[in-house]
Design a protein around this motif. Structure first.
Motif, PDB file in Angstrom:
ATOM      1  N   SER A   1     -31.004 -61.509  11.164  1.00 59.02           N
ATOM      2  CA  SER A   1     -30.217 -60.398  11.707  1.00 59.02           C
ATOM      3  C   SER A   1     -28.759 -60.508  11.266  1.00 59.02           C
ATOM      4  N   TYR A   2     -28.205 -61.718  11.298  1.00 57.31           N
ATOM      5  CA  TYR A   2     -26.815 -61.925  10.893  1.00 57.31           C
ATOM      6  C   TYR A   2     -26.613 -61.505   9.441  1.00 57.31           C
ATOM      7  N   ILE A   3     -27.512 -61.962   8.561  1.00 59.39           N
ATOM      8  CA  ILE A   3     -27.381 -61.657   7.134  1.00 59.39           C
ATOM      9  C   ILE A   3     -27.549 -60.162   6.891  1.00 59.39           C
ATOM     10  N   THR A   4     -28.510 -59.538   7.574  1.00 64.61           N
ATOM     11  CA  THR A   4     -28.737 -58.101   7.413  1.00 64.61           C
ATOM     12  C   THR A   4     -27.520 -57.308   7.862  1.00 64.61           C
ATOM     13  N   ASN A   5     -26.932 -57.695   8.998  1.00 61.13           N
ATOM     14  CA  ASN A   5     -25.769 -56.980   9.522  1.00 61.13           C
ATOM     15  C   ASN A   5     -24.510 -57.216   8.695  1.00 61.13           C
TER      16      ASN A   5
ATOM     17  N   VAL B   1     -23.093 -71.179  17.075  1.00 57.34           N
ATOM     18  CA  VAL B   1     -22.933 -72.590  16.715  1.00 57.34           C
ATOM     19  C   VAL B   1     -24.248 -73.303  17.020  1.00 57.34           C
ATOM     20  N   VAL B   2     -24.877 -73.821  15.986  1.00 53.23           N
ATOM     21  CA  VAL B   2     -26.207 -74.424  16.096  1.00 53.23           C
ATOM     22  C   VAL B   2     -26.109 -75.909  15.767  1.00 53.23           C
ATOM     23  N   SER B   3     -26.762 -76.724  16.552  1.00 54.79           N
ATOM     24  CA  SER B   3     -26.739 -78.166  16.298  1.00 54.79           C
ATOM     25  C   SER B   3     -27.628 -78.505  15.113  1.00 54.79           C
ATOM     26  N   ASN B   4     -27.314 -79.616  14.473  1.00 58.02           N
ATOM     27  CA  ASN B   4     -28.117 -80.059  13.339  1.00 58.02           C
ATOM     28  C   ASN B   4     -29.547 -80.353  13.745  1.00 58.02           C
ATOM     29  N   GLU B   5     -29.739 -80.743  14.989  1.00 58.46           N
ATOM     30  CA  GLU B   5     -31.077 -81.070  15.487  1.00 58.46           C
ATOM     31  C   GLU B   5     -32.034 -79.895  15.325  1.00 58.46           C
ATOM     32  N   GLN B   6     -31.500 -78.658  15.400  1.00 57.04           N
ATOM     33  CA  GLN B   6     -32.347 -77.481  15.294  1.00 57.04           C
ATOM     34  C   GLN B   6     -32.661 -77.116  13.845  1.00 57.04           C
ATOM     35  N   LEU B   7     -32.013 -77.772  12.887  1.00 60.77           N
ATOM     36  CA  LEU B   7     -32.208 -77.453  11.476  1.00 60.77           C
ATOM     37  C   LEU B   7     -32.855 -78.590  10.687  1.00 60.77           C
TER      38      LEU B   7
ATOM     39  N   SER C   1     -24.145 -68.085   9.744  1.00 54.53           N
ATOM     40  CA  SER C   1     -24.899 -67.638  10.926  1.00 54.53           C
ATOM     41  C   SER C   1     -25.119 -68.755  11.927  1.00 54.53           C
ATOM     42  N   VAL C   2     -25.088 -70.010  11.460  1.00 54.45           N
ATOM     43  CA  VAL C   2     -25.285 -71.153  12.364  1.00 54.45           C
ATOM     44  C   VAL C   2     -23.981 -71.897  12.608  1.00 54.45           C
ATOM     45  N   GLY C   3     -22.850 -71.244  12.297  1.00 53.08           N
ATOM     46  CA  GLY C   3     -21.551 -71.809  12.651  1.00 53.08           C
ATOM     47  C   GLY C   3     -20.902 -72.669  11.599  1.00 53.08           C
ATOM     48  N   ALA C   4     -21.450 -72.716  10.379  1.00 54.09           N
ATOM     49  CA  ALA C   4     -20.887 -73.547   9.311  1.00 54.09           C
ATOM     50  C   ALA C   4     -20.122 -72.664   8.342  1.00 54.09           C
ATOM     51  N   THR C   5     -18.811 -72.805   8.315  1.00 55.71           N
ATOM     52  CA  THR C   5     -17.974 -71.970   7.460  1.00 55.71           C
ATOM     53  C   THR C   5     -17.055 -72.830   6.616  1.00 55.71           C
ATOM     54  N   GLU C   6     -16.457 -72.195   5.620  1.00 53.86           N
ATOM     55  CA  GLU C   6     -15.469 -72.902   4.808  1.00 53.86           C
ATOM     56  C   GLU C   6     -14.271 -73.281   5.665  1.00 53.86           C
TER      57      GLU C   6
ATOM     58  N   LEU D   1     -34.495 -68.520  16.310  1.00 54.14           N
ATOM     59  CA  LEU D   1     -33.411 -68.987  15.437  1.00 54.14           C
ATOM     60  C   LEU D   1     -33.468 -68.273  14.090  1.00 54.14           C
ATOM     61  N   VAL D   2     -34.645 -68.206  13.496  1.00 53.91           N
ATOM     62  CA  VAL D   2     -34.797 -67.548  12.198  1.00 53.91           C
ATOM     63  C   VAL D   2     -34.474 -66.060  12.315  1.00 53.91           C
ATOM     64  N   SER D   3     -34.893 -65.424  13.399  1.00 54.07           N
ATOM     65  CA  SER D   3     -34.582 -64.002  13.608  1.00 54.07           C
ATOM     66  C   SER D   3     -33.079 -63.783  13.713  1.00 54.07           C
TER      67      SER D   3
END
Length: 754
Positions: A404-408, A610-616, A451-456, A398-400
């Motif tokens: 990767s998303y931020i780097t790209n 899209v990442v569930s809150n459970e993973q964060l 990166s985890v699916g949370a956008t404005e 998940l962290v990778s």
């Protein structure tokens, strides 16, 4: 030529259930699509199959026929029935199929039906989105009333969600070249104008929350209804037998001879409908109806004492859930509102087979998305909003992904930066990011959330600029106007969404930008108190309400709300009190590498997940919750903290139980995820939770700082010797070296001056 459009028609077929012919409105059900064919069922084909006149209940539409018909339309711009007679009996279906495409329109003519490409001029195309408007609902409606924007929106709905943004734009441009001419010259739109106008149209759709940053339609398409029906079955003693046999069975009449609706409704279910199979207090399977119900005597496998003999049998495909959904996990307010399987108290009724509303079913599928087998979602493509949540195999993966998303996206942060931010948010969902201006503090939060699916666009990310004149919580939370009406603030708007039952497994990120332009203790004190009230009740994280008003409801700080503040320390800002610093991890971003262009060498198209809150979210609120499973680590970390506290106590700067607990949580989550060594993780916590409280202007302060330096390095302080890199806690040692030098040279020092 038009390769993208040729690919689109198969994507369109995959998401279309029924095509009606233009003249007689005959039904053609698309039952299957592969790379070379579309399989279509009609009343005629089903009847012939039932009579044994056909081997299959469907007709085949070959790829070459579809492409041939499409190319003829693109070439001629319009078609009538006779133009496709070369394709034989299928020409009526082909005309209707083409007419259903978003960029085609149909009309009746004297001798039959006609279709043509839609037509626009550049004067019909909207300009850039007006960001000054802030009425989202009205914007959505007005955007989709613009024919060209509606065309782009409908095209995106049918495109493969996994396709790169570049491919989607190329497909849209192909349509634009076919349908748009210059309003002045009447010639085909130029490439530069097409690119600009497409960007404008996509800006409308993204800014109104209709599509996301990957150009995927958000939620259910406007104006489209779910064509599946949903049902609920209470199986009881029959569960094991019915599951093994792949059926549901109910008697036509009860033992007293009465026909009961919750039995006879079995005959209303149609192929493709969805059934939630409930037994022993939980939904244990989700089913797809395979065939319509038929009259059948009670299967011999069912117990003799159950019901009568004559009944109806419904063939279904069972998909056992990864984890059962217990009744009490289904939000009580949903059960109260659902008339079908639940009584007025929200308890499950005693009957057998009930219809459920689409809203209830969609909410249920979204809330427990991770428990539904992948093969079910592959076999049963559901219309409506059913975003597949990605389950990462490990915290490391998940962290990778986030890194990767931020780097790209073209921003430089180390993987340790991302690990630290992830662990800090998991430890406590309140984090402060400090550092010089321009280091990307705001951007890392925005991209982390993206990166985890949370956008404005989907409402899961909200940026709130803090104003210097904020003196209490009303600007953030809301206030009561002179008429007594509550006017919610920006934080409350976000909490309304985060508190909805269907959203409680979605993470919501609230970014307070330039947090210390106003005195944080003045406008944020109520929230600091609410944070400390959190507790776990019946498996659910709750707090005292932030707001409890009829206009917005009872809103809590649940564990799916993450608050991050960015700060600069200069003459225009205010310092933090220990009350604030005690409750947050304060992460510094001062590392600047202006000449580092390596991140641009192998950039790929970033793909959010899209990442569930459970993973964060974290799982612990008190140290007691974690102690039994992590006693050895907690004792080791506490021994280090005791040593540090004994040094700080000389200046009355020592910390209490809250800091101990949160440092231990951070260390536990790090060990669970195997993200860093124990020393690396503690080094970050020492830097972020302890050193922030150090400041002073006397010899005693310097003495304490030097003792902390010795704790970190194992060496006595010597300004001429650099031992920080070889230290067991190098980041904290380097920070202490800076603040000690400040104290010796300037007579005063603090964490913020180093």
């Amino acid at each position: 030529m038009y390769e993208r459009l040729q690919n689109l028609i198969f994507q369109f077929a995959n998401r279309t259930e029924t095509i009606y012919t233009l003249g007689r409105k005959a039904e053609n059900k698309i039952v299957k699509v592969d790379n070379q064919r579309i399989y279509v069922e009609t009343n005629s084909s089903r009847d012939k199959y039932a009579l044994g006149e056909k081997e299959n209940p469907y007709r085949v539409i070959r790829k070459e026929w579809l492409l041939g018909a499409l190319n003829k339309l693109l070439e001629k711009k319009s078609l009538i029935d006779q133009d496709l007679v070369e394709f034989g009996r299928r020409h009526s279906f082909l005309m209707a199929f083409l007419a259903a495409l978003p960029f085609v329109e149909a009309k009746n003519v004297k001798d039959g039906s006609s279709i043509r490409l839609k037509e626009f001029t550049t004067a019909d195309l909207p300009g850039p989105f007006n960001r000054s408007m802030n009425f989202m609902k009205e914007q959505k409606e007005s955007a989709l009333e613009i024919p060209f924007i509606r065309l782009i929106y409908d095209m995106l709905f049918y495109m493969d969600e996994e396709a790169p943004v570049r491919e989607k734009r190329e497909t849209l441009l192909e349509v634009m070249y076919l349908t748009i001419v210059s309003s002045t010259s009447g010639t085909q739109i130029t490439e530069s104008v097409a690119q600009r106008k497409l960007t404008d149209a996509l800006g409308w759709l993204q800014n109104t929350g209709l599509v996301d940053e990957n150009l995927n339609v958000i939620g259910q398409r406007e104006g489209e209804m779910n064509s599946n029906s949903f049902w609920w079955v209470n199986q009881g003693k029959s569960a094991a037998v019915e599951t093994e046999g792949g059926f549901l069975w109910a008697p036509k009449r009860a033992k007293n001879g009465t026909a009961l609706a919750h039995h006879t409704d079995l005959t209303k279910a149609k192929p493709g409908d969805i059934v939630f199979a409930y037994s022993n207090g939980a939904i244990r399977s989700i089913c797809r109806v395979v065939k319509e119900a038929v009259s059948a005597n009670k299967p011999t496998s069912l117990a003799e004492d159950l019901w009568g003999v004559k009944g109806n049998l419904l063939e279904v495909q069972y998909y056992p859930l990864h984890l059962h959904i217990n009744r009490d996990e289904i939000p009580h307010e949903w059960r109260l509102q659902e008339d079908g399987p639940f009584d007025r108290n929200g308890n499950v009724k005693q009957g057998y087979f009930y219809a459920t509303s689409n809203e209830f079913a969609n909410n249920l599928i979204n809330l427990f998305n991770e428990r539904i087998p992948e093969e079910f979602l592959e076999e049963v493509p559901l219309s409506g909003e059913h975003t597949r949540v990605k389950k990462f195999e490990s915290v490391g993966s998940l962290v990778s992904h986030i890194h990767s998303y931020i780097t790209n996206k073209g921003f430089y942060f180390t993987e340790e930066n991302i690990k630290n931010l992830y662990l800090s948010l998991k430890t406590k969902p309140f984090v402060i990011l400090s550092g010089i201006s321009g280091t990307g503090k705001t951007k890392i939060v925005q991209l982390f959330a993206e990166s985890v699916g949370a956008t404005e666009g989907n409402g899961q990310f909200k940026l709130i600029p803090v104003r210097p004149d904020w003196s209490d919580g009303s600007d953030l939370i809301g206030f009561e106007d002179i008429k007594g009406d509550f006017k919610p603030g920006p934080l409350t708007d976000a909490l309304v969404e985060a508190n909805k039952p269907e959203n409680r497994d979605k993470p919501y990120f609230i970014l307070l930008d330039e947090m210390n332009l106003a005195r944080v203790e003045y406008y944020f004190s109520d929230l600091l108190s609410v944070m400390e009230s959190r507790e776990k009740v019946d498996g659910e994280y709750v707090s005292v309400p932030v707001v409890d008003r009829p206009e917005v409801g009872r809103l809590m700080l649940r564990n799916n709300v993450f608050i991050i503040g960015t700060v600069n320390m200069d003459e225009t800002t205010h310092p933090f009190s220990p009350k604030v610093l005690d409750r947050a991890n304060t992460i510094e971003y001062n590392d600047v590498q202006l000449a580092n262009f390596s991140i641009f060498d192998q950039m790929e198209e970033p793909q959010a997940a899209v990442v569930s809150n459970e993973q964060l979210a974290g799982e612990y609120i008190t140290l007691k919750d974690a102690f039994a499973d992590n006693e050895e680590l907690i004792r080791e970390v506490t021994d280090w903290l005791v040593e540090v506290n004994q040094i700080l106590e000389q200046m009355k700067l020592h910390f209490g139980y809250r800091v101990r607990d949160e440092v231990c949580f951070y260390m536990i989550y790090n060990e669970q995820g195997q993200l860093m060594t124990k020393e690396q993780a503690f080094d970050l916590q020492l830097h972020q939770k302890v050193l922030t409280r150090v400041s002073g202007n006397d010899a005693d302060t310097v003495k304490v700082l030097k003792e902390l330096y010795t704790f970190c390095t194992g060496h006595a302080w010597d300004a001429d010797i650099d031992v920080e890199r070889e230290s067991r806690f190098p980041q904290s040692a380097a920070k202490l070296a800076n603040v000690i030098k400040k104290a010796e040279h300037e007579g005063f020092t603090s964490f913020w001056m180093g």
